[in-house]
Design an enzyme around this catalytic site. Structure first.
Site, PDB file in Angstrom:
ATOM      1  N   VAL A 116       0.853  -1.050  -0.105  1.00 17.13           N
ATOM      2  CA  VAL A 116      -0.012  -0.105  -0.091  1.00 17.13           C
ATOM      3  C   VAL A 116       0.852   1.275  -0.188  1.00 17.13           C
ATOM      4  O   VAL A 116       1.810   1.498   0.725  1.00 17.13           O
ATOM      5  CB  VAL A 116      -0.749  -0.002   1.455  1.00 17.13           C
ATOM      6  CG1 VAL A 116      -1.777   1.284   1.209  1.00 17.13           C
ATOM      7  CG2 VAL A 116      -1.892  -1.131   1.186  1.00 17.13           C
ATOM      8  N   CYS A 117       0.478   2.130  -0.951  1.00 14.29           N
ATOM      9  CA  CYS A 117       1.260   3.414  -0.946  1.00 14.29           C
ATOM     10  C   CYS A 117       2.942   3.007  -0.946  1.00 14.29           C
ATOM     11  O   CYS A 117       3.252   2.482  -1.875  1.00 14.29           O
ATOM     12  CB  CYS A 117       0.928   4.155   0.313  1.00 14.29           C
ATOM     13  SG  CYS A 117       1.469   5.932   0.059  1.00 14.29           S
TER      14      CYS A 117
END
Length: 346
Positions: A116-117
């Site tokens: 994520v990210c």
């Protein structure tokens, strides 16, 4: 049915929402209602969440929240899916390298691996993403491209699946990714019900641009395009062809279409469809809504055309969507009041 165990790698300086948002999706109370409706075809607790810390069970998020992990690296805990959240802590000396070493050892034994990210910093260091399409937060794209030139970075994507590896943009995109994983496991109805529980009405597809929501147009529409955007969203039943919209900004249709695509990254027709379907979803959240009337109210000439567009966009029929958003279990009366009218527009 056997629970699927979802492991989250944690570290000092982790972005809290990159971890907590997806974890809450997998642990949603909505699964209990789904189990009752489906006769346990979807189990009430299909996922087990395990937090795995890099160093010591206590870790502090980037916002200063102190959390406690279930276990620590190294560990041989069996996982179905491993998710690596982002956060500034991964960019501290040696942290991403240490994480990558453990990920490399565990990845062969895990069905799915995701980031994520900026969690992609650790996952990319394993070499497992080389030659693969990936996504990350828009503000980190250039740094990732420079640091990992073998990655095929998709600059605007919310999330990308390439084989058994998944990468996403940050914060809310981690929830979009989680809903996609839930949909893979249990179908569109399950993903939509979890989205409803989280008051995140629409499950956005991975190819959706990070700035496709109204915020993006508000941010970028500081010139004559601003009036067009507002006018479209307020006149969905009108003729919204490129020719009509071009006249509002005194441009030729060809020049307008080219300028619009350059400015917003999608064609005028694609934007109009997004606006119409988003509003249609909001209107279908009413239990008294009729699909044919909703279709006409947002500018579709026929119900069949509307139905196909809706299913193509959201993976579920308008009538199923309406039914799902108006299904009540024994504990949902208070929750329904909170949810009614809340829409995450595209």
């Amino acid at each position: 049915m056997t629970q699927r165990r979802i492991g989250f790698l944690a570290f000092d300086g982790v972005q809290a929402l990159d971890l907590i948002g997806p974890a809450d999706a997998f642990a949603s109370d909505a699964f209990q209602a789904l189990a009752a409706e489906s006769g346990d075809e979807v189990p009430p607790h299909p996922y087990e969440i395990v937090i795995i810390a890099l160093r010591g069970r206590r870790f502090t998020t980037s916002s200063g929240i102190v959390m406690r992990a279930d276990t620590t690296v190294p560990t041989n805990v069996s996982l179905d899916t491993l998710i690596v959240p982002g956060g500034a802590g991964l960019r501290r000396p040696g942290v991403a390298e240490y994480a990558a070493k453990w990920i490399s050892a565990r990845a062969p034994h895990v069905r799915r691996v995701a980031s994520v990210c900026t969690g992609i910093h650790a996952l990319a260091m394993t070499g497992l993403l080389d030659g693969r399409r990936v996504a990350t937060h828009w503000d980190a794209v250039r740094a990732i491209e420079q640091k990992f030139p073998k990655l095929l970075v998709q600059p605007d994507a919310l999330f990308v699946k390439d084989g058994r590896f998944y990468t996403s943009a940050g914060i809310s995109a981690g929830i979009d990714l989680s809903l996609a994983l839930i949909e893979e496991d249990w179908g569109s109805q399950a993903a939509l019900t979890v989205a409803r529980e989280m008051v995140v009405y629409f499950k956005r597809p991975g190819g959706q641009q990070q700035f496709s929501e109204p915020l993006r147009f508000q941010f970028e529409s500081t010139d004559r395009f601003a009036d067009v955007i507002t006018w479209v969203q307020s006149n969905l039943r009108a003729d919204l062809s490129a020719e009509v919209l071009a006249k509002r900004v005194f441009l030729s249709p060809r020049h307008f279409a080219r300028a619009f695509k350059h400015r917003f990254g999608l064609t005028p027709a694609a934007f109009v469809e997004e606006a119409r379907l988003a509003e249609a979803g909001r209107r279908l959240s009413s239990r008294t809504a009729r699909v044919d009337l909703v279709a006409r109210s947002v500018g579709y000439a026929g119900e069949d055309v509307f139905r196909r567009a809706f299913e193509r966009r959201f993976g579920i029929s308008p009538s199923s969507y309406r039914s799902r958003f108006n299904t009540r279990d024994n504990n949902s009366a208070g929750r329904s009041a909170r949810i009614h009218g809340a829409v995450r527009a595209k």
